[in-house]
Design an enzyme around this catalytic site. Structure first.
Site, PDB file in Angstrom:
ATOM      1  CB  CYS A 197       7.568  14.286 -14.285  1.00 39.51           C
ATOM      2  SG  CYS A 197       8.218  14.799 -12.683  1.00 39.51           S
ATOM      3  CG  HIS A 207      -2.054  -1.015   1.105  1.00 41.13           C
ATOM      4  ND1 HIS A 207      -2.903  -1.312   2.145  1.00 41.13           N
ATOM      5  CD2 HIS A 207      -2.437  -1.832   0.081  1.00 41.13           C
ATOM      6  CE1 HIS A 207      -3.754  -2.264   1.762  1.00 41.13           C
ATOM      7  NE2 HIS A 207      -3.486  -2.589   0.522  1.00 41.13           N
ATOM      8  CB  CYS A 223       6.865  17.905  -8.902  1.00 42.55           C
ATOM      9  SG  CYS A 223       8.093  17.039  -9.895  1.00 42.55           S
TER      10      CYS A 223
END
Ligand SMILES: [Zn+2]
Length: 224
Positions: free
Chosen positions: A112, A101, A133
């Site tokens: 990306c 999980h 990110c």
């Protein structure tokens, strides 16, 4: 092979999900921990996970985690599959850990596939409601499998591979209600279960012990 669920971590002070005092007694998982909620309102999902990550990082492995690491050290255990995201098995010294999980170890970019370690994520969360990110600027997703998401394919493949070769699957602290992980024990030659309360596979188990994980596994290590 070992398969563990939330019940192995309750003795570390981590609440389980489905009991009366569990996490989902207070919050609706589909509002804070589903992929739909993340797409709709990632900041709210991160509000939930930030608290959760900080709590899980504070928790310490308990005797059950240490006993399972010891069983691997003594070559009784080849692999450990866990539904838990808390990384306590690794912190207790287990080496072949398959986190089906996901885990709180990192956050991932769905655009990306960049992965950011938890430390960096927590630093970002000091400054903004959701981490971004480093490569493309998209909001990162917790490295945990959310409701409505497929389980990590590679992890499930490895788990199934080990399950098929297992002489015995020792299930600890899982009521075996969440699929497809709950189907793994059926791939092994035999199943033994240590869990407080009934599980979906009690009638298929060679042995079922209704008891605390720490105490039971410590006794097992001593007896071997
Ligand atoms: Zn990205």
């Amino acid at each position: 092979m070992v398969l563990t669920g939330a019940g192995v971590s309750t003795e570390s002070g981590i609440p389980d999900f489905r009991s009366e005092t569990g996490i989902w007694a207070d919050v609706d998982p589909f509002e804070v921990a589903s992929i739909q909620a993340f797409r709709r309102d990632p900041e709210r999902v991160w509000g939930f996970y930030r608290t959760r990550i900080e709590m899980l990082l504070e928790a310490k492995p308990n005797p059950a985690h240490y006993a399972l690491a010891e069983l691997e050290r003594r070559d009784f255990v080849q692999a450990l599959v866990t539904q838990n995201i808390d990384t306590l098995h690794t912190r207790a010294g287990s080496r072949e850990v398959i986190e089906v999980h996901g885990s709180i170890r990192s956050a991932v970019c769905l655009r990306c596939l960049w992965a950011e370690g938890t430390e960096g994520v927590l630093v970002q969360l000091e400054e903004r409601p959701a981490p971004l990110c480093a490569q493309c600027g998209e909001i990162l997703k917790p490295g945990v499998t959310l409701f409505g998401e497929l389980l990590p394919g590679a992890a499930m493949e490895r788990a199934t591979h080990f399950a098929r070769g297992a002489e015995l699957m020792l299930v600890v602290g899982s009521s075996l209600e969440v699929w497809p992980v709950a189907g793994l024990p059926l791939e092994a030659s035999a199943v033994a279960i240590v869990n407080r309360g009934p599980t979906a596979l009690d009638d298929r188990a060679l042995l079922k012990i209704d008891g605390a994980a720490g105490e039971t596994l410590e006794a097992l290590v001593s007896a071997l």
